[in-house]
Motif scaffolding. Structure first.
Motif, mmCIF file in Angstrom:
data_model
loop_
_atom_site.group_PDB
_atom_site.id
_atom_site.type_symbol
_atom_site.label_atom_id
_atom_site.label_comp_id
_atom_site.label_asym_id
_atom_site.label_seq_id
_atom_site.Cartn_x
_atom_site.Cartn_y
_atom_site.Cartn_z
ATOM 1 N N GLU A 212 49.964 50.972 158.786
ATOM 2 C CA GLU A 212 48.938 51.888 158.268
ATOM 3 C C GLU A 212 49.397 52.596 156.995
ATOM 4 O OE1 GLU A 212 45.738 52.223 159.314
ATOM 5 O OE2 GLU A 212 46.267 50.524 160.580
ATOM 6 N N GLY A 213 50.679 52.938 156.925
ATOM 7 C CA GLY A 213 51.197 53.648 155.760
ATOM 8 C C GLY A 213 51.781 52.730 154.703
ATOM 9 N N ALA A 214 51.531 51.425 154.842
ATOM 10 C CA ALA A 214 52.123 50.452 153.924
ATOM 11 C C ALA A 214 51.549 50.551 152.522
ATOM 12 C CB ALA A 214 51.948 49.039 154.461
ATOM 13 N N VAL A 215 50.377 51.163 152.384
ATOM 14 C CA VAL A 215 49.766 51.360 151.077
ATOM 15 C C VAL A 215 49.385 52.831 150.972
ATOM 16 C CG1 VAL A 215 47.886 50.729 149.528
ATOM 17 C CG2 VAL A 215 48.820 49.018 151.105
ATOM 18 N N ARG A 216 49.879 53.465 149.930
ATOM 19 C CA ARG A 216 49.546 54.870 149.701
ATOM 20 C C ARG A 216 49.121 55.033 148.251
ATOM 21 N NH1 ARG A 216 53.921 58.030 153.400
ATOM 22 N NH2 ARG A 216 53.961 56.486 155.025
ATOM 23 N N ILE A 217 48.076 55.803 148.052
ATOM 24 C CA ILE A 217 47.527 56.020 146.718
ATOM 25 C C ILE A 217 47.821 57.459 146.302
ATOM 26 C CG2 ILE A 217 45.411 56.011 145.322
ATOM 27 C CD1 ILE A 217 46.312 53.225 146.427
ATOM 28 N N PHE A 218 48.205 57.633 145.029
ATOM 29 C CA PHE A 218 48.554 58.961 144.520
ATOM 30 C C PHE A 218 47.692 59.307 143.322
ATOM 31 C CE2 PHE A 218 52.477 56.813 145.927
ATOM 32 C CZ PHE A 218 52.695 57.547 147.079
ATOM 33 N N ASN A 219 47.340 60.586 143.222
ATOM 34 C CA ASN A 219 46.650 61.089 142.040
ATOM 35 C C ASN A 219 47.260 62.438 141.672
ATOM 36 O OD1 ASN A 219 45.260 63.203 143.494
ATOM 37 N ND2 ASN A 219 43.930 61.600 144.296
ATOM 38 N N VAL A 220 46.773 63.039 140.633
ATOM 39 C CA VAL A 220 47.381 64.284 140.143
ATOM 40 C C VAL A 220 46.741 65.527 140.755
ATOM 41 C CG1 VAL A 220 48.186 63.266 137.993
ATOM 42 C CG2 VAL A 220 45.897 64.260 138.100
ATOM 43 N N GLU A 221 45.924 65.352 141.786
ATOM 44 C CA GLU A 221 45.218 66.484 142.374
ATOM 45 C C GLU A 221 46.066 67.322 143.318
ATOM 46 O OE1 GLU A 221 41.570 65.010 144.004
ATOM 47 O OE2 GLU A 221 40.936 64.180 142.080
ATOM 48 N N SER A 222 47.177 66.795 143.785
ATOM 49 C CA SER A 222 48.041 67.590 144.665
ATOM 50 C C SER A 222 49.455 67.618 144.093
ATOM 51 C CB SER A 222 48.034 67.038 146.085
ATOM 52 O OG SER A 222 48.772 65.841 146.148
ATOM 53 N N ASP A 223 50.156 68.698 144.372
ATOM 54 C CA ASP A 223 51.504 68.876 143.824
ATOM 55 C C ASP A 223 52.463 67.770 144.245
ATOM 56 O OD1 ASP A 223 50.720 71.173 142.522
ATOM 57 O OD2 ASP A 223 51.506 72.529 144.049
ATOM 58 N N TRP A 224 52.472 67.409 145.534
ATOM 59 C CA TRP A 224 53.435 66.419 145.994
ATOM 60 C C TRP A 224 53.139 65.036 145.416
ATOM 61 C CZ3 TRP A 224 52.432 62.138 149.015
ATOM 62 C CH2 TRP A 224 51.192 62.089 149.679
ATOM 63 N N GLN A 225 51.860 64.710 145.233
ATOM 64 C CA GLN A 225 51.527 63.419 144.639
ATOM 65 C C GLN A 225 51.868 63.405 143.157
ATOM 66 O OE1 GLN A 225 47.547 62.136 145.622
ATOM 67 N NE2 GLN A 225 47.815 62.658 147.770
ATOM 68 N N ARG A 226 51.618 64.510 142.483
ATOM 69 C CA ARG A 226 51.975 64.637 141.060
ATOM 70 C C ARG A 226 53.489 64.495 140.900
ATOM 71 N NH1 ARG A 226 48.607 68.337 140.081
ATOM 72 N NH2 ARG A 226 49.868 70.112 140.714
ATOM 73 N N GLU A 227 54.252 65.057 141.842
ATOM 74 C CA GLU A 227 55.712 64.943 141.791
ATOM 75 C C GLU A 227 56.162 63.494 141.966
ATOM 76 O OE1 GLU A 227 59.770 66.800 143.778
ATOM 77 O OE2 GLU A 227 57.824 67.451 144.544
ATOM 78 N N ILE A 228 55.537 62.769 142.878
ATOM 79 C CA ILE A 228 55.873 61.353 143.068
ATOM 80 C C ILE A 228 55.588 60.561 141.803
ATOM 81 C CG2 ILE A 228 55.117 59.234 144.250
ATOM 82 C CD1 ILE A 228 55.034 60.891 146.832
ATOM 83 N N LEU A 229 54.443 60.795 141.182
ATOM 84 C CA LEU A 229 54.099 60.084 139.948
ATOM 85 C C LEU A 229 55.089 60.403 138.829
ATOM 86 C CD1 LEU A 229 50.243 60.551 140.187
ATOM 87 C CD2 LEU A 229 51.474 58.365 140.322
ATOM 88 N N ALA A 230 55.510 61.661 138.720
ATOM 89 C CA ALA A 230 56.488 62.047 137.692
ATOM 90 C C ALA A 230 57.842 61.401 137.973
ATOM 91 C CB ALA A 230 56.617 63.567 137.629
ATOM 92 N N LEU A 231 58.242 61.359 139.225
ATOM 93 C CA LEU A 231 59.514 60.720 139.577
ATOM 94 C C LEU A 231 59.460 59.220 139.307
ATOM 95 C CD1 LEU A 231 60.284 62.664 142.858
ATOM 96 C CD2 LEU A 231 61.718 62.667 140.789
ATOM 97 N N HIS A 232 58.318 58.586 139.591
ATOM 98 C CA HIS A 232 58.204 57.160 139.287
ATOM 99 C C HIS A 232 58.334 56.919 137.789
ATOM 100 C CE1 HIS A 232 55.938 53.331 138.467
ATOM 101 N NE2 HIS A 232 57.058 52.962 139.033
#
Length: 175
Positions: A126-146
């Motif tokens: 179920e968690g094999a695919v995760r989508i990120f956007n800039v609307e939440s702090d933790w997702q924004r952090e993941i995108l910046a780290l990537h």
């Protein structure tokens, strides 16, 4: 390690036969422009991060479909059949991919890193695919780290191996 050519080579089961990185550093970065690159549906034993730098794409992963716009990203677990194409109304997109073997972070099977952090990501369908956007702090952090991971490897910074591994570890900790 400079950017790797964005080519998809598969066998009859759609398993990607191309090695990502080297045995010593099992990670590679790709810059993909659409149109121009045709993703064949494929799967691999590595983990993958994708960030949409510009444009909009359709990401097909497993039995699901996602619309990703500029600034969004995705995490793909191991063994997930996936492909991407331009969204219907979009004429051009640029994507950054980082593909890495879990052992880069986890070391050997059975380590605390593998058991506590990687095994859940490699066995959770179920968690094999995760989508990120800039609307939440933790997702924004993941995108910046990537972005840091991708740039350090692609631009061959001194010590890029440690920088990339540390930032990938931080992403997995957040996940």
């Amino acid at each position: 390690m400079p950017l790797s050519p964005a080519e998809t080579h598969t066998d009859v089961t759609n398993w990607e036969t191309k090695a990502h990185g080297t045995h010593a550093f099992p990670a590679a970065c790709y810059l993909v422009e659409l149109p121009g690159h045709r993703f064949k549906a494929h799967w691999h034993t590595e983990l993958e991060f994708i960030t949409v730098v510009s444009g909009q794409i359709k990401l097909y992963a497993g039995a699901r479909q996602f619309l990703l716009s500029e600034g969004m990203g995705a995490f793909l677990g191991t063994n997930v059949l996936h492909t991407a194409e331009l969204a219907e109304h979009c004429r051009h997109a640029i994507l950054r991919h980082t593909v890495f073997h879990p052992r880069l972070i986890g070391g050997y099977d059975g380590s605390i890193f593998w058991e506590k952090y990687l095994d859940p990501l490699t066995t959770d369908i179920e968690g094999a695919v995760r989508i990120f956007n800039v609307e939440s702090d933790w997702q924004r952090e993941i995108l910046a780290l990537h972005t840091k991971v991708w740039e350090s490897i692609a631009q061959d910074w001194p010590g890029y191996e440690i920088t990339a591994r540390n930032n990938l570890s931080q992403i997995l900790l957040i996940l």
